[in-house]
Each structure stands twice: as C-alpha cells, then as structure tokens.
Design a protein around this motif. Structure first.
Motif, mmCIF file in Angstrom:
data_model
loop_
_atom_site.group_PDB
_atom_site.id
_atom_site.type_symbol
_atom_site.label_atom_id
_atom_site.label_comp_id
_atom_site.label_asym_id
_atom_site.label_seq_id
_atom_site.Cartn_x
_atom_site.Cartn_y
_atom_site.Cartn_z
ATOM 1 N N TYR A 1 10.620 -111.428 19.601
ATOM 2 C CA TYR A 1 10.953 -110.578 18.454
ATOM 3 C C TYR A 1 12.153 -109.689 18.778
ATOM 4 O O TYR A 1 13.043 -109.488 17.939
ATOM 5 N N GLN A 2 12.189 -109.145 19.991
ATOM 6 C CA GLN A 2 13.294 -108.267 20.365
ATOM 7 C C GLN A 2 14.614 -109.027 20.412
ATOM 8 O O GLN A 2 15.653 -108.518 19.966
ATOM 9 N N ALA A 3 14.592 -110.246 20.938
ATOM 10 C CA ALA A 3 15.811 -111.054 20.968
ATOM 11 C C ALA A 3 16.243 -111.436 19.557
ATOM 12 O O ALA A 3 17.440 -111.440 19.236
ATOM 13 N N ALA A 4 15.271 -111.748 18.704
ATOM 14 C CA ALA A 4 15.596 -112.118 17.324
ATOM 15 C C ALA A 4 16.325 -110.990 16.611
ATOM 16 O O ALA A 4 17.206 -111.229 15.768
ATOM 17 N N ALA A 5 15.987 -109.751 16.945
ATOM 18 C CA ALA A 5 16.604 -108.597 16.289
ATOM 19 C C ALA A 5 18.045 -108.370 16.736
ATOM 20 O O ALA A 5 18.748 -107.555 16.123
ATOM 21 N N LYS A 6 18.493 -109.068 17.763
ATOM 22 C CA LYS A 6 19.858 -108.873 18.271
ATOM 23 C C LYS A 6 20.865 -109.820 17.621
ATOM 24 O O LYS A 6 22.066 -109.736 17.910
ATOM 25 N N GLY A 7 20.402 -110.710 16.776
ATOM 26 C CA GLY A 7 21.323 -111.590 16.058
ATOM 27 C C GLY A 7 22.115 -112.512 16.959
ATOM 28 O O GLY A 7 23.295 -112.780 16.707
ATOM 29 N N ILE A 8 21.486 -113.023 18.022
ATOM 30 C CA ILE A 8 22.164 -113.911 18.970
ATOM 31 C C ILE A 8 22.429 -115.253 18.282
ATOM 32 O O ILE A 8 21.490 -115.931 17.849
#
Length: 702
Positions: free
Chosen positions: A164-171
């Motif tokens: 979830y945290q990575a998803a929020a970074k818009g990678i």
C-alpha cells in the motif's frame, strides 16, 4: 491478446497454439474466463543477489523465476518485508512460486534494509528509509533482462502494508498489488490503537518486531562480517514500545504511515480481508476511496491467505491471483475486471459455534462499494433496554466500568481459532449494559460497518466505551457479530485530545468493525455496552461514571437487501480436511479468563510457546521462535493492568548458535504509562549484547 472469438469447437482447436504461453482467455460463448495452462516452465532459483540503493546500501533478494525468462521475459511480483527471505517465510515463498512461476511470473523476495542479509539499519516498522527503498527496488526489477518491465507487489500483513505504501508513491513500473490482511492506515487499523484507544498489541508487536530487527544475517551469504553486522543492529535499537507510546494521537509520525490522498494510487489494487482478522476495515475503505482499478474479497478467515484460510471454507486463491497478474502484468483481457468489485462471504454462524468445521454461509457479490442498493436500519436505544425502530423517551443509563469485561474477545487478530477466536458472549453480556430487539420476523444480512450514534455524559475528562453486537439465538446464547471501541475524548480523526466537560451531554460516533453476517429469523440482535474491552484495550486513567443517553442514541445497521439472484462465485472452494469435521462449540481452554467473584474479580491472560529450533534443510540452519505473555488486571483498579511479553529467536549451524531475547513490560498510573524494555543476545552461550530501557510516558488523553 484480448480473448478468442468463435465457437466452442474453434476455441478447443486453438488451445494447443496457446499452451506454450498459457493464459486466461474468455471466448465469446463463455460467461467467465478459461485457463489455458502454459507449457511447464521450470523454476530457476537465484538464492541471493544484491540490489544497490541510491545511498550505497545493498538489499538482499531471493528470486524464483522461469528458467527461460531471459529469452521470454515475464512479469515480476515483489514481496517486500523483513522476515528474512532465507528462513521463516521460505517454505511459503516456495509454495507460492510453485504455482506462479510455471505460469509465467517471477517472484522476488527482498529483505527491507537492516533485516535478513540486507545492509543498513532499521529501528522501526515502515521506517522512512525502508519506504524510500521501494521505488529503486521496483525500478531495478523492471530493468532486469528476465522482466517484461511490469512489476506487481503481493503480500500479507507487513508486506501488504509495504505494498500500500509503495502504491501511494505513484511508481510507474508498479502496475498492480495484492494486499492481504494489511492496511493503508497505520494508526487506526494496525496494532497500535483501536478507536483511538491504546491496545495491548502495541506491547506485543513492539516486542516481536524488535526481535525480528535483531535477527543475525546468515554467514553463508554475508561472510565473516556477519557478527559485526549483527552487533551493529543490536546497538542501534531503540526502546520501540516507548517510542510508539509517545505518539498517542495522529501526528507527523503517523502521517508518514497513513495514506491520506487516495488519488496518489494509480496502480490496480486487490484487497483481501477476513471476518476474523483485525485488518478487515481496510477492504471496504480502499474500495470506496480509491479511483484506480480495484477489487476486494472478504472471506470467513483469520490472518491467512484465502487458500489457507482458517476457519474455512478455503478457496482456490492460486487461480484468482494468477488471473489478476495475467491481466495486469501480461496484458491479457481475461475478464477479471468485468466481475463484481467485492465478493463477501455472508456467514451464518460464528467460529466458536462451528470450529474446526467450515463456517456455513454463502458468497455474495457487489458491483460497487458502497453498494447502490444498501439500506440502513436505525434502532433507538431505549431506557427499558430495548433496541427498536420506534421513538423512545430520553433517559440515562449507567455504563458498567468493570475492567475485567472483554475476555471473550481475547485477541485483536486470533491465530489459533480453537482458543483465541471470540467465544460465546453471555459472560460479558451479563456484566454490561444491554439493548435488545424483539425476535426477528425474518432473516437479515448485515454487511458493512454498524454505527453507534452515541449521546453520553461523563464525570471525567477521559472516557472509553466498547460496543459488542451479538446475535442471541432462541436458546438464549449470545454470539458475536462484530464490535468496536472508542476513545470519547478524541476528535473525529484522532488528531486532538478534547477533554470531556464533566456532567455535560456530548455526542460521539462509534464505528464498529465491518461484518458480513446473516442473523436468523427468531434470533434477537443485542447491543452489549461497557467501558472496557480487556485484555485488548487499556483502561482509562481514572475510574469513570459514564452514562448513555437513551431515546436519542441509536444504532445504524447496514442491511443488504435480498436479491433474486447473485453473481456466481468463479473461485472454486478447496476441500475441507478430513480430520476437521464440525464438532460444535469448542471446549479448548482459552488463554484469557476471569477469576474470583463479584467485587474481587481478576482478569488473567497467560500463554507460552517454548523456543524450539527446527532444521531448515535447504540452508542447513536450525531456526525457531518462542514467546510468552502474562497479563493481569484487578476489578476496581483501572491502573492495575500489567502486561509482560517476551519473544525469543534462535538460529544455529554446527559451528555457531545465536539467540536473541526481547522483553517488554507495561503498567500505568493516572498520569503516565510505565514501560520497561530489554534486549539480550548470546553467541555460543556467551552474552554478546544486553540493554534495558525504563521510560515514563505522559498519558495524552488515553
């Protein structure tokens, strides 16, 4: 490839042409996609490789991929956490790879910095350097010759949260995630607070995670420097529980661990939850708030993947997850995104009633969440103890303050369903304030989060309340549907402590946990209200005289209307184990109980798992874990709660043996939380490191 066209005969004739690549295809004549198995792609294991971060720290990765992936690149799926890739999760990773890799995917397990064989230091969960590493890791994976450039993230619990945290970074390279039993809000739905109340899991998890962070790296990978790395990790550790206790409200610490802007998530999200799991509220919340492609499923399970879900029924999750990745990483339009947004299992009994057998019920589907056809049934809390749809006169009823109430829900997220799942609730009901409906004239399905619109009066600045929603069957027994707690001295988003003005009527909203339950005709719905939910919730600083204002306080129930037909469930159930047939209500001794008689009761919660080392043959290492919990509280004393938790971990080969023991004890006074923490590490029986901390943390509205 978007899907085949033509008749059934034409489809069958072309299957051979696609067998080499495999995939999910939906011909025009089919209602659902059909899996064409790929040719057997053998698994290649890269036991360890290094991924260098921008600051020079190298993270350790274990990769399982098709042998021919460098000539036929595949989508890659990252599992990112700190539980040491070569040890504890290894068997699970290998089982997952056994169905993912032959179907054309790579599974990449990376230890977050400072854990396993990864370099660097970690002193907290989801620390900022750990979060910052996710982008470079994903980009590195996408650029490997065996990857087709598309990366997904999967995981349960800790690695669901990192996803979830990575998803929020818009990678850009991150195309989709599968997040099981995790959350995007570390304050409200992790293991720290519940409804703004400090909980015992803060002590339990703080001890367990500190022990994980102090595991030694494997000398077979890092070489002779392993002892220096281990000692560096030990010396860097903080008094973690004390650090968390300094953040009792949502502040910058928590904002670094909370997804507040849901528009930042661009990738597709598949959220998985369980009725017996503490992270269940995440699933409906992300489905409602995200704008990216999304799906969800909520089964009867605890903290496990659906194919290993306990209690059952389990489902063939390998099929569903493979469809998901085939769509988002391989670009095959297999129909999965045309299916309902949320699948929910509507249970018709509790775990306590049926375990170890499967929970009876049925799967239902909602095209959107919140569902367009949902209904709210409003029940008024009556001064006579009724819960009804009619207008009632205003009055006040005392809410019992016995600190030993709550032992029939012993743990936030049970693991051993036989002893830890919520049990029959009458013992707690008998000492609580009760509101109850008349017997139901028909079955109703409660699917969603019940809401208690509360009016109350308190004589102290800090008060807490617990509400348990139960089904009372015609035989008089009380079975838990869901529950919730609330710190009445917090504002709506838990960013401020607002001392309660004594003697004045106040309004507050208590949102209970999401549930999916059928309540049968002839049963009653019971709302059981108390000030305490022990051993989960820490009691108030002082004893409180708390009153509910009846006639205006009300309970809103999310009722799912009956439908003429339901969308079919495309995921097949897995067979129940032959040795797990229904035996009725569990008689196994439970870890939490109340001893003594009225006026002299004592809550006791004790459990021990001895440390035993087991040989992990693939790496020739013996590993093991142990733990112990001892928690007590005494009736009449809100500051008598004492919890002591310890965790041990061991690893050894023929020429060395490493042991780590981490301990935490927490008590309280009216003004402070008192926390004692310690670490001790030994190498070959000799003490290598020891440290203890003693901290007093002011209570900030808790």
């Amino acid at each position: 490839m978007s899907g085949l066209r033509g008749s059934r005969r034409e489809f069958i004739a072309t299957v051979g042409a696609f067998a080499a690549i495999g995939g999910w295809y939906r011909p025009a004549w089919a209602d659902t996609a059909v899996w064409v198995p790929p040719a057997e792609r053998k698994i290649r294991v890269i036991e360890n490789t290094w991924i260098e971060m921008p600051d020079g720290v190298k993270l350790a990765a274990r990769i399982l991929l098709p042998q021919d992936a460098e000539t036929k690149p595949v989508g890659a799926i990252l599992d990112y956490h700190g539980y040491t890739k070569r040890r504890g999760p290894r068997r699970g990773d290998d089982r997952t790879a056994a169905w993912l890799v032959p179907r054309g995917f790579a599974l990449v397990r990376v230890d977050v910095r400072g854990t396993g064989e990864s370099g660097g230091i970690i002193v907290n969960e989801y620390d900022l350097p750990e979060q910052a590493d996710a982008g470079p890791v994903i980009r590195w994976i996408s650029q490997q010759p065996w990857c087709n450039g598309n990366v997904g993230m999967r995981g349960i619990s800790y690695s669901a949260i990192t996803a979830y945290q990575a998803a929020a970074k818009g990678i850009p390279e991150l195309k989709a995630i599968v997040a099981a039993m995790g959350t995007e809000n570390g304050y409200t739905d992790d293991v720290h607070t519940l409804g703004g109340c400090i909980i015992n899991e803060q002590v339990i998890w703080g001890t367990l995670w500190k022990r994980v962070m102090t595991n030694p790296p494997d000398p077979a990978i890092v070489g002779d420097r392993w002892q220096d790395m281990w000692l560096e990790r030990l010396e860097a550790q903080l008094p973690l529980v004390s650090e968390w206790m300094r953040h009792q409200l949502v502040d910058q610490y928590w904002r670094n661990r909370i997804l507040t802007d849901y528009s930042k998530v661009k990738c597709a999200v598949y959220a998985v939850g369980g009725l017996e799991d503490s992270y269940i509220n995440t699933v409906p919340r992300v489905l409602e708030r995200l704008s990216s492609p999304r799906k969800g499923i909520i089964g009867p399970w605890g903290h496990q993947w659906p194919h290993g879900g306990d209690p059952g029924p389990k489902i063939d999750w390998a099929v569903e997850e493979t469809r998901w990745w085939d769509h988002w990483l391989n670009g095959h339009d297999n129909g999965i995104m045309d299916e309902p947004m949320l699948r929910s299992y509507v249970a018709e009994a509790t775990t306590a009633q049926r375990y170890p057998g499967d929970i009876p019920g049925r799967w239902v589907a909602d095209e959107t969440w919140p569902p367009a056809r949902s209904q709210a049934a409003n029940y008024v809390l009556g001064a006579d103890g009724s819960l009804s749809r009619r207008q009632m006169r205003r009055d006040k009823r005392d809410v019992p303050g016995d600190v030993t109430i709550g032992t029939n829900i012993p743990l936030l997220s049970p693991m051993d369903m036989a002893s830890q799942a919520p049990s029959e609730q009458s013992v707690d009901d008998d000492r609580s304030l009760i509101f109850e409906t008349a017997p139901l004239a028909q079955d109703i399905d409660i699917v969603g989060q019940p809401v208690l619109q509360l009016r109350f009066v308190s004589d102290k600045a800090v008060a807490k309340i617990s509400a348990r929603l139960n089904e009372v069957t015609p035989d008089g027994r009380s079975w838990l549907l869901t529950y919730g707690v609330r710190n009445l001295a917090h504002n709506a988003d838990h960013t401020a402590f607002l001392p309660i003005a004594p003697g004045v009527e106040h309004a507050q909203v208590l949102v209970l946990n999401h549930t999916s339950r059928r309540v049968k005709k002839g049963s009653r719905i019971r709302l059981s209200v108390s000030q305490n939910q022990w051993p989960i919730v820490w009691p108030t600083p002082e004893a409180v005289n708390l009153q509910v204002v009846t006639g205006i306080s009300k309970l809103d129930l999310p009722i799912r209307p009956a439908r003429r037909s339901e969308a079919s469930m495309p995921i097949a159930p897995l067979p129940e184990h032959a040795d797990r047939t229904p035996q009725g209500e569990s008689q196994i001794e439970r870890p939490a109980k109340v001893e003594g008689t009225a006026g002299n009761r004592r809550g006791v919660f004790k459990a021990t798992l001895p440390l035993e080392l087991e040989l992990l043959k693939p790496i020739g290492m013996r590993i093991g874990d142990g733990l112990s919990i001892d928690a007590t509280v005494s009736e009449g004393d809100v500051n008598s709660y004492r919890i002591a938790f310890s965790s041990e971990g061991g690893s050894e080969r023929e020429d060395w043996k490493a042991l780590v023991r981490v301990e935490t004890t927490m008590t309280s006074s009216p003004r402070e939380f008192i926390v004692e923490e310690g670490i001790e590490a030994t190498l070959n029986g000799e003490k290598l490191f020891a440290r203890r901390w003693f901290n007093r943390i002011p209570r900030n509205g808790n």
